[in-house]
Write an enzyme that holds these catalytic residues in place. Structure first.
Site, PDB file in Angstrom:
ATOM      1  N   ARG A 213       0.837  -1.207   0.000  1.00  0.00           N
ATOM      2  CA  ARG A 213       0.000   0.000   0.000  1.00  0.00           C
ATOM      3  C   ARG A 213       0.871   1.257   0.000  1.00  0.00           C
ATOM      4  O   ARG A 213       0.604   2.212  -0.740  1.00  0.00           O
ATOM      5  CB  ARG A 213      -0.938  -0.012   1.209  1.00  0.00           C
ATOM      6  CG  ARG A 213      -2.131  -0.925   1.063  1.00  0.00           C
ATOM      7  CD  ARG A 213      -3.139  -0.701   2.177  1.00  0.00           C
ATOM      8  NE  ARG A 213      -2.708  -1.263   3.446  1.00  0.00           N
ATOM      9  CZ  ARG A 213      -3.072  -2.455   3.928  1.00  0.00           C
ATOM     10  NH1 ARG A 213      -3.877  -3.218   3.202  1.00  0.00           N
ATOM     11  NH2 ARG A 213      -2.671  -2.890   5.103  1.00  0.00           N
ATOM     12  N   PHE A 229     -11.529  -4.926  -5.757  1.00  0.00           N
ATOM     13  CA  PHE A 229     -11.629  -5.672  -4.497  1.00  0.00           C
ATOM     14  C   PHE A 229     -11.084  -4.782  -3.380  1.00  0.00           C
ATOM     15  O   PHE A 229     -10.274  -5.205  -2.562  1.00  0.00           O
ATOM     16  CB  PHE A 229     -10.835  -6.984  -4.550  1.00  0.00           C
ATOM     17  CG  PHE A 229     -11.162  -7.861  -5.724  1.00  0.00           C
ATOM     18  CD1 PHE A 229     -12.290  -8.683  -5.709  1.00  0.00           C
ATOM     19  CD2 PHE A 229     -10.353  -7.872  -6.846  1.00  0.00           C
ATOM     20  CE1 PHE A 229     -12.594  -9.505  -6.791  1.00  0.00           C
ATOM     21  CE2 PHE A 229     -10.645  -8.686  -7.930  1.00  0.00           C
ATOM     22  CZ  PHE A 229     -11.774  -9.506  -7.897  1.00  0.00           C
ATOM     23  N   ASP A 251     -15.964  -2.731  -4.920  1.00  0.00           N
ATOM     24  CA  ASP A 251     -16.094  -3.913  -4.063  1.00  0.00           C
ATOM     25  C   ASP A 251     -17.553  -4.343  -4.056  1.00  0.00           C
ATOM     26  O   ASP A 251     -18.460  -3.530  -4.272  1.00  0.00           O
ATOM     27  CB  ASP A 251     -15.622  -3.620  -2.634  1.00  0.00           C
ATOM     28  CG  ASP A 251     -15.278  -4.885  -1.864  1.00  0.00           C
ATOM     29  OD1 ASP A 251     -14.091  -5.249  -1.832  1.00  0.00           O
ATOM     30  OD2 ASP A 251     -16.191  -5.524  -1.308  1.00  0.00           O
ATOM     31  N   ASP A 301      -6.439  -6.960  -6.067  1.00  0.00           N
ATOM     32  CA  ASP A 301      -6.128  -7.682  -4.827  1.00  0.00           C
ATOM     33  C   ASP A 301      -7.315  -8.579  -4.476  1.00  0.00           C
ATOM     34  O   ASP A 301      -8.041  -8.327  -3.515  1.00  0.00           O
ATOM     35  CB  ASP A 301      -5.842  -6.685  -3.704  1.00  0.00           C
ATOM     36  CG  ASP A 301      -5.338  -7.362  -2.444  1.00  0.00           C
ATOM     37  OD1 ASP A 301      -4.854  -8.509  -2.541  1.00  0.00           O
ATOM     38  OD2 ASP A 301      -5.435  -6.753  -1.360  1.00  0.00           O
ATOM     39  N   CYS A 341      -3.203 -14.174  -2.916  1.00  0.00           N
ATOM     40  CA  CYS A 341      -3.017 -14.573  -1.518  1.00  0.00           C
ATOM     41  C   CYS A 341      -3.215 -16.081  -1.361  1.00  0.00           C
ATOM     42  O   CYS A 341      -3.410 -16.572  -0.252  1.00  0.00           O
ATOM     43  CB  CYS A 341      -3.962 -13.812  -0.603  1.00  0.00           C
ATOM     44  SG  CYS A 341      -5.718 -14.116  -0.931  1.00  0.00           S
TER      45      CYS A 341
END
Length: 397
Positions: A213, A229, A251, A301, A341
């Protein structure tokens, strides 16, 4: 004596300090151990390998507590682990005495408590237990955590689906002190964030993207950014602080977007430069494609697309599709920060997926940076699976 004996050759991973014992590696079990019991682990030759927490229903049949050492898995054992974790975090700039700070105090297997994650949010701690071993010892872990940190409250977020595979029930709730219903304010690199400990994703927030970030915020000046996201808007807040021309936050969660909007005002950032869109990201990207809209910077992400080896190919297709769509929306010289992830998605495969997406989109891109987990999310050298987060920053040339 409760013990498990491994098949020939299956002791090699234990000797390299890998914390997992898969069901297929077990030759026989002695003493009828139950869920979460501590068992002694032996090689097929009878060599003592260590102590592990037993899980009779899981594919991961055991998780090591110790390697080559006998002892008691008791209060003193967990006290030492927590002391070590606290000292290690302090040496990396993360201090439990900081009442506004947020960081991961215990990163599961990598910090010696397999299947247990402990995250600090200001004066509160959120704990996620995903394995049988720490489940059995949860009360002493909570007692020690409260004593050593002096926190106001500890909240259990034991609601992950992985618990079902371990034969554990889902559970949430305060286990020490009081935890507020409203989001808790934390400070990250000088930016205020609101964390919903009780209802947010995972333990409430994605601490692991802290470094990414910050870097993306440094590159955002003057750019039209699309933050996909976005959850509670982390990348977008850094971009606005960094001087982005405009940030589109997308989102599917209305509640997350509400927190994202509040965070912009709380940080006194320009609300006129942010647009929040409640939408499915795949559908939104297709709409942008159909309108021939372009962006200078896109952040992808997404949630975990790969839950098991069985759906690795399906997950890979998901990453390919979404990155292909994003590649088509990049302006000349535009940048894409893309992440996975999924622990089972290794970097070489992820990089190949991004390369294939670029080729299919007809875009020539360069990899200019790589992202991983920050210092409060360490990876034990014997446990490469602990390196779950990976990211690439690419630029159209």
């Amino acid at each position: 004596m409760k013990a498990i004996e491994l098949k020939a050759g299956r002791e090699k991973s234990a000797l390299r300090y890998h914390p997992w014992i898969f069901s297929g590696a077990v030759d026989n079990v002695q003493g009828d151990p139950q869920l979460g019991d501590t068992v002694e682990v032996y090689s097929y030759r009878g060599d003592f390998l260590g102590l592990a927490a037993y899980s009779p229903k899981s594919q991961i049949r055991g998780r090591f507590w110790t390697y080559g050492e006998r002892g008691n898995i008791d209060r003193d054992f967990f006290s030492e682990i927590l002391d070590r974790a606290i000292a290690a975090r302090k040496s990396r700039g993360f201090n439990i005495a900081d009442k506004e700070n947020a960081f991961r105090l215990v990163n599961a297997e990598n910090d010696g408590i397999p299947g247990c994650i402990i995250d600090k949010y200001a004066e509160y701690y959120s704990v996620e237990i995903l394995a049988a071993g720490p489940e059995v010892h949860r009360e002493v872990i909570y007692e020690l955590l409260a004593e050593k940190t002096g926190c106001k409250g500890i909240y259990e977020r034991c609601d992950g689906d992985v618990r079902v595979k371990e034969g554990l029930k889902l559970r949430t709730g305060a286990v020490f002190g009081e935890v507020p219903d409203e989001p808790v304010e934390i400070k990250e690199n000088g930016i205020s964030f609101l964390v919903d400990i009780k209802n947010g994703h995972k333990t409430g927030y994605y601490l692991d993207q802290r470094d990414a970030r910050r870097r993306i915020g440094e590159l955002a000046a003057g750019k039209k950014m699309l933050n996909c996201f976005c959850y509670t808007g982390g990348f977008g807040l850094y971009a606005l602080r960094g001087g982005a021309e405009h940030v589109y936050q997308v989102d599917v969660s209305k509640d997350a977007l509400k927190i994202a909007k509040e965070a912009i005002m709380r940080n006194k950032l320009p609300t006129a430069k942010a647009t929040h869109v409640e939408a499915d990201v795949f559908q939104y990207l297709r709409r942008c494609r159909d309108k021939a809209e372009t962006f200078d910077f896109i952040v992808l992400d997404p949630p975990k697309f790969v839950e098991s080896k069985d759906n690795l190919n399906k997950g890979a297709r998901g990453y390919k599709d979404i990155n292909l769509l994003a590649m088509k929306l990049l302006a000349e010289g535009g940048m894409l920060a893309t992440f996975s992830c999924s622990g089972l998605m290794e970097m070489p495969l992820f990089q190949k997926i991004i390369a294939d997406a670029a080729a299919d989109a007809g875009r020539r891109v360069q990899i200019i940076e790589r992202f991983g987990q920050p210092a409060d999310h360490p990876v034990a050298t014997g446990f490469p699976e602990g390196q779950y987060l990976k990211g690439l920053l690419v630029q159209v040339i």
